[in-house]
Design an enzyme around this catalytic site. Structure first.
Site, short mmCIF file in Angstrom:
data_model
loop_
_atom_site.label_atom_id
_atom_site.label_comp_id
_atom_site.label_asym_id
_atom_site.label_seq_id
_atom_site.Cartn_x
_atom_site.Cartn_y
_atom_site.Cartn_z
N ARG A 155 -3.92 -0.95 -2.23
CA ARG A 155 -5.20 -0.64 -1.54
C ARG A 155 -6.01 0.51 -2.27
O ARG A 155 -7.19 0.50 -2.18
CB ARG A 155 -4.53 0.06 -0.02
CG ARG A 155 -3.83 1.11 -0.25
CD ARG A 155 -3.17 1.69 1.13
NE ARG A 155 -1.95 0.60 1.23
CZ ARG A 155 -1.20 0.89 2.29
NH1 ARG A 155 -1.65 1.55 3.32
NH2 ARG A 155 -0.22 -0.16 2.53
N LYS B 59 10.66 1.68 -6.19
CA LYS B 59 11.32 0.75 -5.46
C LYS B 59 12.80 0.52 -5.61
O LYS B 59 13.13 0.93 -6.85
CB LYS B 59 10.43 -0.58 -5.74
CG LYS B 59 9.30 -0.82 -5.20
CD LYS B 59 8.88 -2.18 -5.36
CE LYS B 59 7.02 -2.50 -4.99
NZ LYS B 59 7.28 -2.31 -3.43
N1 BES Z 1 3.29 -4.88 -3.67
C1 BES Z 1 4.00 -4.36 -2.35
C2 BES Z 1 3.83 -5.04 -1.49
C3 BES Z 1 4.86 -6.36 -1.29
C4 BES Z 1 6.08 -6.13 -0.93
C5 BES Z 1 4.52 -7.69 -1.57
C6 BES Z 1 7.10 -7.18 -1.11
C7 BES Z 1 5.51 -8.78 -1.53
C8 BES Z 1 6.62 -8.62 -1.16
C9 BES Z 1 2.97 -3.39 -2.50
O1 BES Z 1 2.22 -2.57 -3.14
C10 BES Z 1 3.79 -2.25 -1.51
O2 BES Z 1 4.75 -1.75 -2.11
N2 BES Z 1 3.48 -1.84 -0.20
C11 BES Z 1 4.42 -0.72 0.50
C12 BES Z 1 3.46 -0.04 1.28
C13 BES Z 1 4.10 1.00 2.07
C14 BES Z 1 4.81 1.95 0.95
C15 BES Z 1 3.42 1.45 2.94
C16 BES Z 1 5.55 -1.71 1.28
O3 BES Z 1 5.05 -2.82 1.83
O4 BES Z 1 6.57 -1.36 1.26
ZN ZN Z 2 3.65 -0.86 -4.10
#
Ligand code: BES
Ligand code: ZN
Ligand code: ZN
Length: 501
Positions: A353, A279
């Site tokens: 997931r 990230k």
């Molecule tokens: N934990 C994150 C989702 C999240 C992001 C929760 C911001 C709260 C605030 C999750 O694991 C994630 O990173 N999801 C990705 C999925 C994508 C790679 C398909 C996302 O939402 O960007």
């Molecule tokens: Zn994630």
């Protein structure tokens, strides 16, 4: 904080401050009179000056002279009597008692509003006011050298003798729910270097001991034996060992009736860097909250035990970190989940997931008796924050009756949910040329493709998914909540379980 329902006739407040909750247009004169002479005069002045009209959110403080029984009176407005809700009562109590705390009050009396209609039943009033107070007073100060010196030690809820019994029942529920929410918030606020998977397991053990629940944790070697390659794949880049934490609540039912079993599953990702698909740095610190689904499930178990619900509840929290490392799983890797499904990793940041997949597969294939319903909670997708912001959690379900039950429980619980669709369009986006399924959908509707992914691990058990990504924490003080974790999900799950038995 001690909470007591006091059934001396109304108007015998005790303590340093009295918080008087009043609807718009309600005559305060009669019942407020005996708060003290100075208060009566003060109120008349306020009334004459139109200083307090009972509008929603209005807070007026009257500080009394030293000769009075109480130091200050805080008037809190509820808005129009016919549109009073559980939530407006929670807000009023929270605002009023917080104002009392700011004035230095340690013992606070709370006077419920008077009026006609279902919301004015003594049990509902006490429940909502106490829940709002407990949630409103919480603050996270574990790591501050100097904890705040102010603090409320005793809350008296003043009711008439005829209302006392119902009010005590309501106050007890409000307290159980409020404290369960604050427990989940405390776990959520703990930083990633404290709140590791091991820490979550220890906290679960503590609840089990306090509440008389059955505790079990699967360690990595047992997960390996069970074939949980999906959860283990996420965990392999971290030095913190993953855990699959399980708690079981057994209701004590009279008679021979066997209770039904339901399962709740919470994402316990104790820090989400994104892994190799790392990230960006901005706000990455918020990813300590990525275990809030797990925290909500543990909080809900506390509530379930306190409320003595009539269903058997199994809680599962898959807990892991998601870290970049030489040993990390990578894009292109193929993992095999416990139910045999192979998963092509296209983004290591879609890890929630993956850890849920094995927990869901375990819940639906190994638990005996087999659960009649399964609900998972997860800070699963940024897309959910885009779609619903911080106004609602997303509810996705393939079973209308279960979705309806959850929406009904959501209504008064304070945890707002909005249903979103699941259909073959979203399911089809998970096709992979190399494995049974990909962990990433096409761009768009990320919340729904994530849900469609989870569904593949739920067997034939009625299932619902709550994406709480926009609700699990708040950046600024909002309504009842101080900055940080909100415990979202605890109350809707507890109310839903209550509704099932
Ligand atoms: N934990 C994150 C989702 C999240 C992001 C929760 C911001 C709260 C605030 C999750 O694991 C994630 O990173 N999801 C990705 C999925 C994508 C790679 C398909 C996302 O939402 O960007
Ligand atoms: Zn994630
Ligand atoms: Zn995550």
């Amino acid at each position: 904080m001690d909470i007591q329902v006091v059934d001396t006739p109304r108007g015998r407040p005790r303590g340093d401050a009295v918080v008087l909750v009043a609807a718009q247009g309600e005559s305060l004169r009669t019942r407020a009179g005996s708060c003290g002479r100075a208060f009566r005069e003060g109120y008349m002045t306020l009334e004459r000056a139109k200083g307090f009209a009972g509008e929603a959110g209005q807070v007026r403080t009257l500080t009394l002279g030293g000769s009075e029984r109480i130091g200050s009176v805080i008037l809190v407005g509820l808005g129009k009597a016919d549109i009073i809700t559980h939530e407006s009562l929670r807000h009023a109590a929270s605002a009023g008692v917080r104002a009392a705390r700011e004035l230095g009050a340690r013992q606070v009396s709370l006077v419920p509003p008077e009026g006609k209609g279902a919301m004015f039943r003594a049990d509902r009033l006490a429940e909502a006011l106490v829940e709002g107070t407990v949630i409103g007073l919480y603050r996270f100060e574990t790591y501050k050298k100097k904890a705040a010196e102010d603090g409320v030690d005793l809350l008296n809820v003043l009711v008439s003798p005829a209302e006392a019994k119902a009010a005590r029942r309501g106050a007890k529920e409000g307290r159980v729910l409020g404290e369960a929410v604050c427990f989940a918030r405390q776990l959520g606020n703990e930083p990633g270097n404290t709140a590791t998977p091991t820490f979550l397991a220890e906290e679960a053990l503590r609840i089990a001991q306090e509440e008389g629940l059955e505790y079990r944790v699967l360690e990595e070697d047992e997960m390996r034996e069970l074939g949980m390659g999906s959860l283990l794949g996420v965990a392999q880049g971290s030095v913190e060992p993953a855990k699959l934490i399980m708690l079981t609540y057994e209701p004590k039912l009279r008679g021979k009736k066997k209770p039904e079993t339901v399962a709740i599953v919470g994402k316990g990702l104790t820090f989400d860097t994104g892994g190799i698909s790392i990230k960006p740095g901005n706000k990455m610190e918020d990813m300590k909250f990525d275990m809030c689904g797990g925290a909500a499930v543990l909080g809900a178990m506390k509530a379930v035990a306190g409320l003595k619900v009539g269903v058997r509840v199994v809680a599962l929290v898959p807990a892991s970190e998601n870290m970049p490392d030489g040993a990390s799983y990578k894009p292109g890797d193929i993992l095999r989940a416990m139910n045999g499904t192979t998963i092509e990793i296209r983004n290591t940041d879609a890890e929630g997931r993956l850890i849920l997949a094995d927990a869901l597969a375990y819940a639906t294939s190994k638990l005996r008796p087999k659960p009649k319903a399964i609900v998972d909670l997860a800070t699963l997708t940024g897309a959910c924050v885009v779609a619903l912001g911080d106004g609602n959690g997303a509810l996705v379900s393939n079973t209308d009756s279960l979705a309806d039950e959850l929406l009904a429980a959501s209504g008064t619980s304070g945890d707002a949910l909005w249903r979103m669709p699941i259909s073959d369009n979203y399911r089809a986006q998970l096709e992979s040329p190399y494995a049974d399924v990909s962990n990433l959908g096409s761009p768009g509707a990320g919340t729904l493709t994530a849900a469609a992914f989870l569904e593949k691990f739920t067997g034939n058990v009625p299932w619902a998914h709550l994406d709480i990504a926009g609700m699990a924490w708040t950046q600024k003080r909002t309504g009842l909540f101080s900055v940080g974790a909100t415990g979202f999900g605890v109350r809707v799950i507890a109310r839903w379980l209550q509704s099932r038995g």
